[in-house]
Structures are given as structure tokens and as C-alpha cells.
Design a protein around this motif. Sequence first.
Motif, PDB file in Angstrom:
ATOM      1  N   ASP A 164      -3.864  -0.606  14.744  1.00  0.00           N
ATOM      2  CA  ASP A 164      -4.673  -0.358  15.927  1.00  0.00           C
ATOM      3  C   ASP A 164      -4.112   0.824  16.717  1.00  0.00           C
ATOM      4  O   ASP A 164      -3.067   1.393  16.378  1.00  0.00           O
ATOM      5  N   ALA A 165      -4.807   1.202  17.792  1.00  0.00           N
ATOM      6  CA  ALA A 165      -4.552   2.475  18.464  1.00  0.00           C
ATOM      7  C   ALA A 165      -3.146   2.605  19.029  1.00  0.00           C
ATOM      8  O   ALA A 165      -2.611   3.718  19.123  1.00  0.00           O
TER       9      ALA A 165
ATOM     10  N   VAL B  77       2.997   6.159  14.841  1.00  0.00           N
ATOM     11  CA  VAL B  77       4.039   5.730  13.902  1.00  0.00           C
ATOM     12  C   VAL B  77       3.804   6.379  12.540  1.00  0.00           C
ATOM     13  O   VAL B  77       2.684   6.748  12.191  1.00  0.00           O
ATOM     14  N   SER B  78       4.878   6.497  11.759  1.00  0.00           N
ATOM     15  CA  SER B  78       4.806   7.269  10.512  1.00  0.00           C
ATOM     16  C   SER B  78       3.814   6.673   9.512  1.00  0.00           C
ATOM     17  O   SER B  78       3.120   7.423   8.802  1.00  0.00           O
ATOM     18  N   ASN B  79       3.732   5.360   9.433  1.00  0.00           N
ATOM     19  CA  ASN B  79       2.816   4.734   8.471  1.00  0.00           C
ATOM     20  C   ASN B  79       1.363   5.068   8.802  1.00  0.00           C
ATOM     21  O   ASN B  79       0.555   5.382   7.922  1.00  0.00           O
ATOM     22  N   GLN B  80       1.028   5.012  10.097  1.00  0.00           N
ATOM     23  CA  GLN B  80      -0.342   5.340  10.508  1.00  0.00           C
ATOM     24  C   GLN B  80      -0.650   6.808  10.246  1.00  0.00           C
ATOM     25  O   GLN B  80      -1.746   7.153   9.782  1.00  0.00           O
TER      26      GLN B  80
ATOM     27  N   GLU C 222     -13.851   6.187   5.036  1.00  0.00           N
ATOM     28  CA  GLU C 222     -14.121   5.257   6.132  1.00  0.00           C
ATOM     29  C   GLU C 222     -12.917   4.361   6.449  1.00  0.00           C
ATOM     30  O   GLU C 222     -12.161   3.966   5.561  1.00  0.00           O
ATOM     31  N   VAL C 223     -12.767   4.053   7.733  1.00  0.00           N
ATOM     32  CA  VAL C 223     -11.801   3.049   8.177  1.00  0.00           C
ATOM     33  C   VAL C 223     -12.529   1.710   8.242  1.00  0.00           C
ATOM     34  O   VAL C 223     -13.488   1.547   8.999  1.00  0.00           O
ATOM     35  N   ALA C 224     -12.083   0.759   7.438  1.00  0.00           N
ATOM     36  CA  ALA C 224     -12.779  -0.533   7.364  1.00  0.00           C
ATOM     37  C   ALA C 224     -12.482  -1.393   8.584  1.00  0.00           C
ATOM     38  O   ALA C 224     -13.366  -2.038   9.139  1.00  0.00           O
ATOM     39  N   CYS C 225     -11.203  -1.421   8.991  1.00  0.00           N
ATOM     40  CA  CYS C 225     -10.804  -2.263  10.120  1.00  0.00           C
ATOM     41  C   CYS C 225      -9.419  -1.833  10.579  1.00  0.00           C
ATOM     42  O   CYS C 225      -8.752  -1.033   9.915  1.00  0.00           O
ATOM     43  N   ARG C 226      -8.994  -2.379  11.701  1.00  0.00           N
ATOM     44  CA  ARG C 226      -7.667  -2.097  12.245  1.00  0.00           C
ATOM     45  C   ARG C 226      -6.937  -3.405  12.484  1.00  0.00           C
ATOM     46  O   ARG C 226      -7.489  -4.317  13.109  1.00  0.00           O
ATOM     47  N   VAL C 227      -5.706  -3.497  12.013  1.00  0.00           N
ATOM     48  CA  VAL C 227      -4.900  -4.714  12.161  1.00  0.00           C
ATOM     49  C   VAL C 227      -3.493  -4.293  12.569  1.00  0.00           C
ATOM     50  O   VAL C 227      -2.911  -3.389  11.975  1.00  0.00           O
ATOM     51  N   SER C 228      -2.932  -4.940  13.584  1.00  0.00           N
ATOM     52  CA  SER C 228      -1.686  -4.457  14.177  1.00  0.00           C
ATOM     53  C   SER C 228      -0.423  -4.852  13.421  1.00  0.00           C
ATOM     54  O   SER C 228       0.637  -4.286  13.672  1.00  0.00           O
TER      55      SER C 228
ATOM     56  N   GLY D  77      -0.970  -9.081   8.655  1.00  0.00           N
ATOM     57  CA  GLY D  77      -2.419  -9.104   8.867  1.00  0.00           C
ATOM     58  C   GLY D  77      -3.144  -8.135   7.958  1.00  0.00           C
ATOM     59  O   GLY D  77      -4.225  -8.432   7.430  1.00  0.00           O
ATOM     60  N   GLN D  78      -2.561  -6.970   7.720  1.00  0.00           N
ATOM     61  CA  GLN D  78      -3.160  -5.995   6.809  1.00  0.00           C
ATOM     62  C   GLN D  78      -3.161  -6.530   5.383  1.00  0.00           C
ATOM     63  O   GLN D  78      -4.122  -6.343   4.633  1.00  0.00           O
ATOM     64  N   GLN D  79      -2.083  -7.191   5.007  1.00  0.00           N
ATOM     65  CA  GLN D  79      -2.008  -7.790   3.675  1.00  0.00           C
ATOM     66  C   GLN D  79      -3.097  -8.843   3.502  1.00  0.00           C
ATOM     67  O   GLN D  79      -3.776  -8.892   2.467  1.00  0.00           O
ATOM     68  N   ALA D  80      -3.291  -9.675   4.527  1.00  0.00           N
ATOM     69  CA  ALA D  80      -4.330 -10.707   4.470  1.00  0.00           C
ATOM     70  C   ALA D  80      -5.716 -10.084   4.399  1.00  0.00           C
ATOM     71  O   ALA D  80      -6.591 -10.561   3.664  1.00  0.00           O
TER      72      ALA D  80
END
Length: 292
Positions: free
Chosen positions: A186-187, A192-195, A206-212, A216-219
Motif C-alpha cells: 500500500d501507499a 521501500v526497495s521492494n515496492q 495492471e496493479v491487481a491489489c495492494r496488501v501491506s 498477506g501478499q502470499q495469501a
Amino acid sequence: MTNWEDLRHFLAVAQAGSLSGAARTLKVDHATVSRRLAALERRLEARLVERLPRECRLTATGERVYALASEIESQAFAIDRIARGEQAQLKGEVTVSATPMTVEAILAVRLGDFRRRYPGIQLSLSAQNLFVSLTRREADIAVRMDAPGEQNNVARKLGQIPFALYSSRDYPHLDRPEAWEFIFYDAQFESVSNQQWLIQAAGTREVACRVSTTAGQQAAARAGAGVANLPCFLGDADEQLVRLPFDGEAHMPDLWLVVHSDLRRSAPVRAVMDYLVEVFAEFCEVAVDRGA
């Protein structure tokens, strides 16, 4: 003489910008913060804070008191660190700050082993993505995936953590990279380097969704929401995920072990640091730096 506890509550209000924010920081109720602040203002016979409906603003006098109180707080933290740094016995509490992924997948599962090895040390794991201040004793040790910048800290590079792109095995666009949809942070983690790596890798897709959180991203990837950039030790071990091919340079963030210079010679802190070096050697791609 001014009561330090009243000053401490005033500092929390000034830093948080509200009574409720200060209460959360200090882990007390709203009424306690309000009472302490009022007591300080009565003692000084000056208004320090303007209490607005949703925030608190420092008055001109409040700004001057805040500057002086911050110096007092800094010295108080320094005294505490010096005392901690003189500890010679392997006992006491040591707090380690790391990302939720690091705490849950790597550190928490080793608490039993650590306890057996160091029964006198109470290890406290603080899982949070945002940086903590070691100067302010928000933690004794930090494990970070971005280069440390706070002064008076000593950093040891543990190595690099390999990442790769993953999706569910039945992701509908599995064999069509041009149609991949990405799972972003998320914003608040935009810098951060990963983002930053994800933004470059996704390009115009496309960005499908944002997870902090990484968990949560793995799920979300397991659920078929899109493509996630995950540490390989997580993604490769997940039978519901498949590693995706990527032509560019993979994400390999540096992993840092950071401690305040006043604490680096404390016996319990040093024992925890040595244990963390040993643990992360299993996950890091590059040999551990023993410089700190």
C-alpha cells in the motif's frame, strides 16, 4: 521542579499530534495524557498546547518547551543505553524489531531454541514494517531490508535475501506475462526497495491489489489475485505457488542488523546479535559480514 512524567506525556502529545495518538504511544488512556498535560501547564503557568477537535498544536511557548524537553529525553535515553551497555551477565530483556514476515517466518519459530540456549534472556520480537528509532529505545536491535540511516547506530550487513515472482498454480495468465496483474504494497511503503522494484518490473501492467504485509501478499497470490514478489524461502516452500520466469535482474535486498553504538557491547544484546547472525546465514545469499 518540573515532573518528568508530565514532560514525557507532553512530548508524546507533541510528537503524535493528538491526545489519542500520545495515549496509544504511551499505552495509557486518553484521560491520563490529558491530566498530565494539564498538570504541566499549571506548574509552568503557561499554555503549551492548543486542543483542537482532531489534533493538538503547540503554542509558541510549547515549541520552546518541546525543544528543551527533547534534549532532556535524549539524555535520559543515553543514560539508559550506557547502563544497558555495561551489562555483563546474560540476563534481561532484549527487543528485536523486524518486519512481520521476518518475525513470523524466521524468528518466532526459533524462540524455543533461543530460550534453551539463553534461559536468562527474555527475547521480545516487535513485528512492524516501519523503521523504529534505536536512539529512543523503541528497540535494542533492528533487522532491516533497507540501509540504516540513523546516527550513532552500528550496522552489520547480513547478506542479501533473494526474491522472485510467484502466482497460484491455476492463475489464468500463468503463461502470458503481458497479462500479469501485480500485487503491490500500500501507499505508505511506496519508497521501500521492494515496492520500487515492483513498480519497475510491472511497468505498464495492471496493479491487481495492494496488501501491506508479505504474508498477506502470499495469501493473495495463493487466491489467484495476481503476481507477488516474495522471498524465495517463502515462495519456493509454498506448494500452492509457482515461481514465474523473469528476464530482468531479480530483487535481492540487503539485510542489515542494526544496534545503537552504546549497546553493542552489552552481553545480552551481543548474544542476541550473534544468534541472529547464525539464523540469517541460512537465508542469506551472500556471506555474512562480521564487521560490526
